[in-house]
Design an enzyme around this catalytic site. Structure first.
Site, PDB file in Angstrom:
ATOM      1  CB  ALA A   1       4.280  -9.412 -18.037  1.00  0.00           C
ATOM      2  CD  GLU A  20      -1.098 -19.265 -12.274  1.00  0.00           C
ATOM      3  OE1 GLU A  20      -1.463 -18.141 -11.890  1.00  0.00           O
ATOM      4  OE2 GLU A  20      -1.214 -19.648 -13.448  1.00  0.00           O
ATOM      5  CE  LYS A  54      -9.558 -20.462 -19.657  1.00  0.00           C
ATOM      6  NZ  LYS A  54      -8.640 -20.076 -18.575  1.00  0.00           N
TER       7      LYS A  54
END
Ligand code: PSU
Ligand code: MN
Length: 306
Positions: A142, A25, A160
């Site tokens: 999302a 990503e 986290k």
């Protein structure tokens, strides 16, 4: 192929030849780490994937194109621009593409573009989830919806504890997303190996990860699979240090009324500032660790014949 998708020649050739490819990503580059460590890490992650027998495909939106496979120059561009690049989730795609703009892809959009290109394995650091206090704020990433509908295996280091980990697991259960612990029965909490929450299944080898994902796609089950890979012991952080920083970051976010898409980047940046370089060093190591596992899993997956 849709006219917005642009797969790099190297990635295209690898996919055509049935070679392993790993998606990466770009929000982690623009919003997840400071420059220049973000660019250095992104390039190191790509090299780690190559060293472990797969082809890296860093995913981003550049000039209105959905890129599967960025060049080193494009990675440098995104890293230098940092938070000035639009953090692009599913709802951002239509306008960014129509306008020919840039976007850094989150877990959601990286999964979407990987699936469009035919990439099945994706390595990252952490995913978004159900935020603490979501009962009031409705802040649910999302990423969880995407995991429920797009057929990509996401390898991360857990989530986290800026998130409500228990509610995140409940949401994934409802949506039918398998949560796998790699070599562990416990959900790792990104900077630390322990969260106190169990995963659905423990898997110990890349081959078994590949077999489970293959079984899922073979019978047409939609959605992805979440693999949580604990940070190596030697790089993990003391739970007390990291939890104190997270509590402080959450307090500041509330005081400043941070909400919507700013929430996660704000919390990540605060935690990093409060813990100095330690959390950044841990972050880099866990991403490299996930890249290794993803490359091996993609290789195992490409070895499976129908
Ligand atoms: N969690 C991290 N590091 C990150 C992110 C989340 O530990 O970099 C990024 C990922 O790109 C993830 C996104 O998909 O934040 C989730 O944002 P939101 O919570 O706004 O959905
Ligand atoms: Mn959110």
């Amino acid at each position: 192929m849709n006219k917005y998708l642009s797969v790099s020649p190297e990635v295209q050739e690898a996919l055509k030849a049935g070679k392993p490819v790993v998606a990466l990503e770009s929000t982690i580059i623009s919003h997840g780490m400071p420059y220049p460590q973000n660019v250095e890490t992104a390039l190191r992650v790509e090299q780690t994937i190559r060293d472990n027998g797969a082809v890296p495909a860093t995913i981003a939106i550049i000039g209105g194109k959905l890129k599967a496979g960025c060049t080193a120059e494009e990675i440098e561009y995104l890293g230098k621009k940092g938070q000035a690049v639009t953090k692009a989730s599913r709802r951002d795609l239509p306008v960014l593409l129509a306008r020919g703009e840039d976007g850094a892809t989150t877990v959601t959009t990286t999964m979407m573009i990987a699936a469009m290109a035919g990439i099945q394995v994706f390595a990252t650091g952490g995913i978004g989830g159900v935020h603490r206090g979501a009962q009031q704020t409705f802040d649910i990433s999302a990423d969880l919806e995407e995991l429920s509908q797009t057929p990509v295996m996401v390898i991360c280091a857990g989530a986290k504890s800026i998130l409500d980990l228990g509610l995140t697991l409940e949401y994934l259960e409802t949506k039918g997303v398998p949560v796998i612990g790699y070599g562990t029965d416990e959900l790792p909490a990104f900077y630390t190996r322990h969260s106190g929450f169990g995963v659905d299944y423990r898997i110990d080898t890349p081959e078994e990860l590949a077999a489970a994902f293959h079984a899922k796609t073979s019978c047409g089950l939609k959605g992805g699979m979440l693999v949580t890979n604990p940070i190596p012991e030697e790089y993990s952080m003391p739970a007390a240090t990291i939890n104190a920083a997270i509590e402080e970051a959450l307090r500041e976010a509330e005081q400043q009324g941070i909400h919507g898409k700013q929430c996660t980047p704000f919390l990540l940046a605060k935690v990093k500032d409060l813990t100095g370089g330690d959390s950044l060093a841990a972050n880099i190591q866990l991403v490299l660790n996930n890249a290794r596992l993803a490359a091996r899993t993609a290789a195992a997956l490409s070895g499976i014949r129908e």
